[in-house]
Design a protein around this motif. Structure first.
Motif, PDB file in Angstrom:
ATOM      1  N   UNK A   1      -7.305  16.854   9.087  1.00  0.00           N
ATOM      2  CA  UNK A   1      -7.011  15.656   8.305  1.00  0.00           C
ATOM      3  C   UNK A   1      -6.059  14.767   9.107  1.00  0.00           C
ATOM      4  N   UNK A   2      -6.151  13.462   8.864  1.00  0.00           N
ATOM      5  CA  UNK A   2      -5.232  12.540   9.535  1.00  0.00           C
ATOM      6  C   UNK A   2      -3.903  12.456   8.785  1.00  0.00           C
ATOM      7  N   UNK A   3      -2.836  12.235   9.512  1.00  0.00           N
ATOM      8  CA  UNK A   3      -1.592  11.765   8.906  1.00  0.00           C
ATOM      9  C   UNK A   3      -1.692  10.251   8.845  1.00  0.00           C
ATOM     10  N   UNK A   4      -1.367   9.671   7.707  1.00  0.00           N
ATOM     11  CA  UNK A   4      -1.467   8.221   7.566  1.00  0.00           C
ATOM     12  C   UNK A   4      -0.080   7.594   7.497  1.00  0.00           C
ATOM     13  N   UNK A   5       0.027   6.402   8.041  1.00  0.00           N
ATOM     14  CA  UNK A   5       1.289   5.662   7.999  1.00  0.00           C
ATOM     15  C   UNK A   5       0.997   4.283   7.424  1.00  0.00           C
ATOM     16  N   UNK A   6       1.619   3.956   6.285  1.00  0.00           N
ATOM     17  CA  UNK A   6       1.330   2.651   5.674  1.00  0.00           C
ATOM     18  C   UNK A   6       1.900   1.516   6.523  1.00  0.00           C
ATOM     19  N   UNK A   7       1.186   0.418   6.527  1.00  0.00           N
ATOM     20  CA  UNK A   7       1.644  -0.745   7.292  1.00  0.00           C
ATOM     21  C   UNK A   7       2.235  -1.773   6.337  1.00  0.00           C
ATOM     22  N   UNK A   8       3.526  -2.050   6.499  1.00  0.00           N
ATOM     23  CA  UNK A   8       4.184  -3.033   5.631  1.00  0.00           C
ATOM     24  C   UNK A   8       3.631  -4.432   5.878  1.00  0.00           C
ATOM     25  N   UNK A   9       3.316  -4.697   7.145  1.00  0.00           N
ATOM     26  CA  UNK A   9       2.854  -6.044   7.488  1.00  0.00           C
ATOM     27  C   UNK A   9       1.400  -6.276   7.091  1.00  0.00           C
ATOM     28  N   UNK A  10       0.698  -5.205   6.812  1.00  0.00           N
ATOM     29  CA  UNK A  10      -0.706  -5.308   6.409  1.00  0.00           C
ATOM     30  C   UNK A  10      -0.900  -4.495   5.136  1.00  0.00           C
ATOM     31  N   UNK A  11      -0.453  -5.031   4.022  1.00  0.00           N
ATOM     32  CA  UNK A  11      -0.414  -4.250   2.779  1.00  0.00           C
ATOM     33  C   UNK A  11      -1.757  -3.592   2.485  1.00  0.00           C
ATOM     34  N   UNK A  12      -1.683  -2.341   2.061  1.00  0.00           N
ATOM     35  CA  UNK A  12      -2.905  -1.622   1.704  1.00  0.00           C
ATOM     36  C   UNK A  12      -3.607  -1.006   2.906  1.00  0.00           C
ATOM     37  N   UNK A  13      -3.129  -1.304   4.110  1.00  0.00           N
ATOM     38  CA  UNK A  13      -3.755  -0.729   5.312  1.00  0.00           C
ATOM     39  C   UNK A  13      -2.855   0.365   5.880  1.00  0.00           C
ATOM     40  N   UNK A  14      -3.487   1.309   6.532  1.00  0.00           N
ATOM     41  CA  UNK A  14      -2.756   2.455   7.085  1.00  0.00           C
ATOM     42  C   UNK A  14      -3.149   2.684   8.539  1.00  0.00           C
ATOM     43  N   UNK A  15      -2.180   3.076   9.320  1.00  0.00           N
ATOM     44  CA  UNK A  15      -2.498   3.638  10.639  1.00  0.00           C
ATOM     45  C   UNK A  15      -2.822   5.112  10.439  1.00  0.00           C
TER      46      UNK A  15
ATOM     47  N   UNK B   1      11.090   8.851  -0.291  1.00  0.00           N
ATOM     48  CA  UNK B   1      11.655   7.580   0.199  1.00  0.00           C
ATOM     49  C   UNK B   1      12.408   6.862  -0.921  1.00  0.00           C
ATOM     50  N   UNK B   2      13.185   5.867  -0.547  1.00  0.00           N
ATOM     51  CA  UNK B   2      13.851   5.020  -1.534  1.00  0.00           C
ATOM     52  C   UNK B   2      12.769   4.224  -2.274  1.00  0.00           C
ATOM     53  N   UNK B   3      12.948   4.014  -3.576  1.00  0.00           N
ATOM     54  CA  UNK B   3      11.943   3.236  -4.334  1.00  0.00           C
ATOM     55  C   UNK B   3      11.653   1.898  -3.660  1.00  0.00           C
ATOM     56  N   UNK B   4      12.691   1.290  -3.111  1.00  0.00           N
ATOM     57  CA  UNK B   4      12.486  -0.031  -2.487  1.00  0.00           C
ATOM     58  C   UNK B   4      11.547   0.040  -1.285  1.00  0.00           C
ATOM     59  N   UNK B   5      11.636   1.156  -0.558  1.00  0.00           N
ATOM     60  CA  UNK B   5      10.747   1.316   0.595  1.00  0.00           C
ATOM     61  C   UNK B   5       9.287   1.332   0.140  1.00  0.00           C
ATOM     62  N   UNK B   6       9.054   2.020  -0.977  1.00  0.00           N
ATOM     63  CA  UNK B   6       7.680   2.091  -1.479  1.00  0.00           C
ATOM     64  C   UNK B   6       7.216   0.726  -1.971  1.00  0.00           C
ATOM     65  N   UNK B   7       8.143   0.043  -2.621  1.00  0.00           N
ATOM     66  CA  UNK B   7       7.795  -1.288  -3.116  1.00  0.00           C
ATOM     67  C   UNK B   7       7.355  -2.207  -1.969  1.00  0.00           C
ATOM     68  N   UNK B   8       8.110  -2.160  -0.893  1.00  0.00           N
ATOM     69  CA  UNK B   8       7.778  -3.011   0.260  1.00  0.00           C
ATOM     70  C   UNK B   8       6.404  -2.694   0.831  1.00  0.00           C
ATOM     71  N   UNK B   9       5.990  -1.459   0.577  1.00  0.00           N
ATOM     72  CA  UNK B   9       4.692  -1.033   1.120  1.00  0.00           C
ATOM     73  C   UNK B   9       3.581  -1.141   0.085  1.00  0.00           C
ATOM     74  N   UNK B  10       3.943  -1.614  -1.093  1.00  0.00           N
ATOM     75  CA  UNK B  10       2.987  -1.688  -2.201  1.00  0.00           C
ATOM     76  C   UNK B  10       2.376  -0.314  -2.490  1.00  0.00           C
ATOM     77  N   UNK B  11       3.227   0.685  -2.502  1.00  0.00           N
ATOM     78  CA  UNK B  11       2.723   2.040  -2.727  1.00  0.00           C
ATOM     79  C   UNK B  11       3.345   2.625  -3.979  1.00  0.00           C
ATOM     80  N   UNK B  12       2.502   3.262  -4.789  1.00  0.00           N
ATOM     81  CA  UNK B  12       2.976   3.999  -5.945  1.00  0.00           C
ATOM     82  C   UNK B  12       2.635   5.452  -5.748  1.00  0.00           C
ATOM     83  N   UNK B  13       3.553   6.336  -6.108  1.00  0.00           N
ATOM     84  CA  UNK B  13       3.277   7.765  -5.933  1.00  0.00           C
ATOM     85  C   UNK B  13       2.869   8.349  -7.277  1.00  0.00           C
ATOM     86  N   UNK B  14       1.706   8.944  -7.321  1.00  0.00           N
ATOM     87  CA  UNK B  14       1.251   9.619  -8.541  1.00  0.00           C
ATOM     88  C   UNK B  14       1.124  11.095  -8.219  1.00  0.00           C
TER      89      UNK B  14
END
Ligand code: ASP
Length: 601
Positions: A178-192, A581-594
């Motif tokens: 499986x890949x490890x994914x890294x969210x891109x803040x500058x490209x919301x919704x996209x991952x490296x 992570x800090x909630x703000x970090x997730x917000x900047x990445x448009x990510x919600x953890x479920x």
């Protein structure tokens, strides 16, 4: 510099010199008027003597120091008094007669002994890894790792290779995990995706004309951490243009042999040149494509004899095309009493059952020629059949013969379970011996029953053997890849292949492995496009460098040669990573953890 010499350096010829040393207090002994301090740094240990009469102020400070304090000591090197030299210590002829001591840093009592080579609970070692790394064994391992990597770099440089770094933030480069994914803040919704290896990038470097590339490369694979895997690990990655399989193998063989001789010359190399084993032969004889060749214990097919015996299971199996194989444990029966024999064979049978077999038959050969063959199946073989059998497997008096019969895949699994276990019982697992070999002619694909598709046995860029290319259309399961694995002591230490450098052939692989052309273009369009601009034939290999160093160090586990490894659960026990992570970090990445329900509490 706060020291004139290191703690492993001073000898008799330094006698009379005034020196300053600094390091950790390995041990302190108070003998009233005299305090002895074993001062330690990465290079060794030097004994410091503080004499109350000669240096009262220094003696007062020495009185306060405890193990693992960091101190600086100035004094005169002198020959140790008659009868007190320590032959086990390179600095054992001298001590430093101190007149100045400064405490540079205090230390709490460490949670385990730094100054003793003893087994410490691994969880504790990982939690306090910086203390664990102070211990001589770990320092030896990390320095060996450095030497190995430096040797490799220099050797490849001499051969015209260029080390080129490739990105960590990239796109999926599948190697079966499986890949490890890294969210891109500058490209919301996209991952490296973190590369599972630099595979695509090194192939693109070949398109770019670099011809001989290597990299000490970090790779990332998100898999269940069975056994000794690490989610991030280091490869020696390389790729060459205008080469054939032989060229890559010859170069890597030369490199590993030179490396072993340079940094681990105490190791005994069992084979030189490296034997080559075809995948199919490896499976038939050793039940695995990573055979440990420090010992023989190979399985020998005796279907033609067992099928004629009076033992119904064997006869029926052979008729149904299932093989009967024998592993011969030389002299083992002669070592075992009757009770021990029953216990050992029961334990081996339990292993066989775990591997999927219904049982494990045996014959224990008598140590004396007149003795009886022991074991329940002996009576089903006539005297002539027994003789034929013994001749076929090369049996001698006192041997234990183990019989395995089942579906071929199960037979492989049983052989693979039994061989190392027997080798351990027979004392054949010597870490000072290195048995290297090549395994070649792998199948291109394994059938994935669950997903009803072929899975590449290496990765999707592997070239089929030229003569097997037509099989891709007719019988993909029979096609062999132009792959090669280097195996050492039962571990795959390197693997590679000649690559496909033809767009049409590459496109043919995608549907076979269950990728739609559309998806393949999305993921690998850049490679397919590059293949339209003049691609040299190329091939390469990657070494599992952590494993290679572990073998050179004689360490069973790769964690022992990685400075800051992850635990079995993929965590860093010292830094407590991963963490929320800090909630703000997730917000900047448009990510919600479920989280799944069981983890929400
Ligand atoms: N990329 C492959 C691996 O990581 C090795 C190779 O084919 O060079 O296993």
């Amino acid at each position: 510099m706060m020291k004139t010499h290191n703690c492993g350096e001073l000898r008799l010829e330094h006698s009379g010199q005034r020196v300053t040393l600094a390091g950790w207090v390995n041990r302190r002994r108070d003998q009233g008027g005299l305090i002895f301090i074993d001062l330690r740094d990465r290079w060794g240990i030097t004994q410091v003597v503080v004499d109350k009469e000669n240096a009262p102020a220094a003696h007062e400070i020495a009185d306060q120091v405890r193990n693992e304090f960091v101190i600086q000591v100035t004094g005169v090197v002198r020959q140790r008094p008659e009868g007190t030299a320590n032959a086990d210590l390179p600095t054992g002829q001298i001590d430093v007669y101190a007149d100045e001591i400064a405490i540079l840093s205090n230390a709490k009592t460490p949670p385990f002994y730094i100054n003793r080579e003893e087994t410490v609970d691994e969880a504790l070692r990982m939690r306090y890894r910086y203390l664990d790394l102070r211990r001589p064994r770990m320092q030896r391992n990390l320095v060996l790792r450095h030497r190995a990597i430096k040797f490799i770099r220099d050797w490849l440089d001499q051969k015209g290779f260029v080390e080129i770094e490739t990105p960590i933030l990239f796109k999926t480069t599948p190697e079966g995990a499986r890949d490890f994914l890294v969210p891109s803040r500058l490209n919301p919704g996209k991952f490296y995706a973190l590369p599972q290896s630099p595979q695509q990038l090194k192939q693109l470097l070949m398109v770019a004309g670099y011809e001989r590339y290597f990299q000490i490369a970090r790779c990332f694979r998100d898999e269940d951490l069975r056994g000794q895997r690490q989610p991030e690990f280091t490869q020696l990655d390389m790729e060459l243009s205008f080469v054939e399989r032989e060229d890559v193998m010859a170069l890597n063989e030369a490199l590993i042999l030179a490396l072993i001789k340079a940094v681990a010359s105490e190791k005994e190399l069992l084979f030189e040149p490296l034997p080559r084993i075809r995948y199919q032969d490896a499976m038939e004889q050793y039940g695995t494509d990573r055979p440990d060749l420090r010992y023989d214990l190979r399985a020998i097919d005796v279907s033609h004899i067992a099928g004629k015996s009076g033992f119904r299971v064997f006869v029926e199996n052979v008729e149904a095309g299932k093989p009967v194989k024998v592993i011969r444990a030389p002299g083992y029966a002669a070592e075992l009493s009757g009770t021990q024999l029953r216990k050992v064979t029961a334990e081996l049978e339990a292993l066989a059952r775990e591997a999927g077999a219904k049982g494990l038959a045996y014959m224990a050969l008598p140590a004396e020629p007149e003795g009886e063959v022991k074991g329940p199946i002996g009576k089903f073989f006539s005297v002539e059949q027994k003789l034929e059998l013994f001749e076929n497997v090369g049996a001698e008096a006192g041997d234990l013969l183990l019989f395995i019969s089942d579906e071929r895949e199960i037979v492989y699994a049983v052989i693979d379970a039994i061989r190392p276990n027997l080798a351990e019982r027979l004392g054949l697992l010597d870490p000072n011996k290195l048995a290297l070999c090549w395994v070649i002619d792998f199948p291109m694909f394994y059938w994935d029953e669950e997903n009803q598709r072929w899975d590449p046995s290496q990765h999707m860029f592997t070239m089929p053997l030229p003569e097997d290319i037509p099989l891709l259309d007719t019988d993909p399961g029979a096609a062999r890849g132009s792959q090669y694995d280097m195996v050492c002591n039962g571990h795959e230490v390197a693997g590679g292949s000649i690559r496909i450098h033809d767009r049409a052939l590459q496109e043919k692989i995608f549907p076979l492995i269950g990728q739609t052309m559309e998806h393949a273009k999305e993921q690998f369009g850049h490679i397919l496009e590059a293949f339209e601009y003049g691609v040299p034939p190329h091939g390469g290999i990657a070494w599992g460098l952590d494993r290679v160093v572990a073998l050179l160090a004689g360490e069973p586990n790769i964690r022992e040669v990685i400075a800051f490894p992850k635990t079995q659960r993929g965590t860093d026990a010292m830094a407590q990573a991963p963490s929320a992570p800090e909630p703000q970090q997730l917000e900047e990445l448009f990510i919600q953890v479920v989280l799944p329900e069981e983890e929400q509490a």
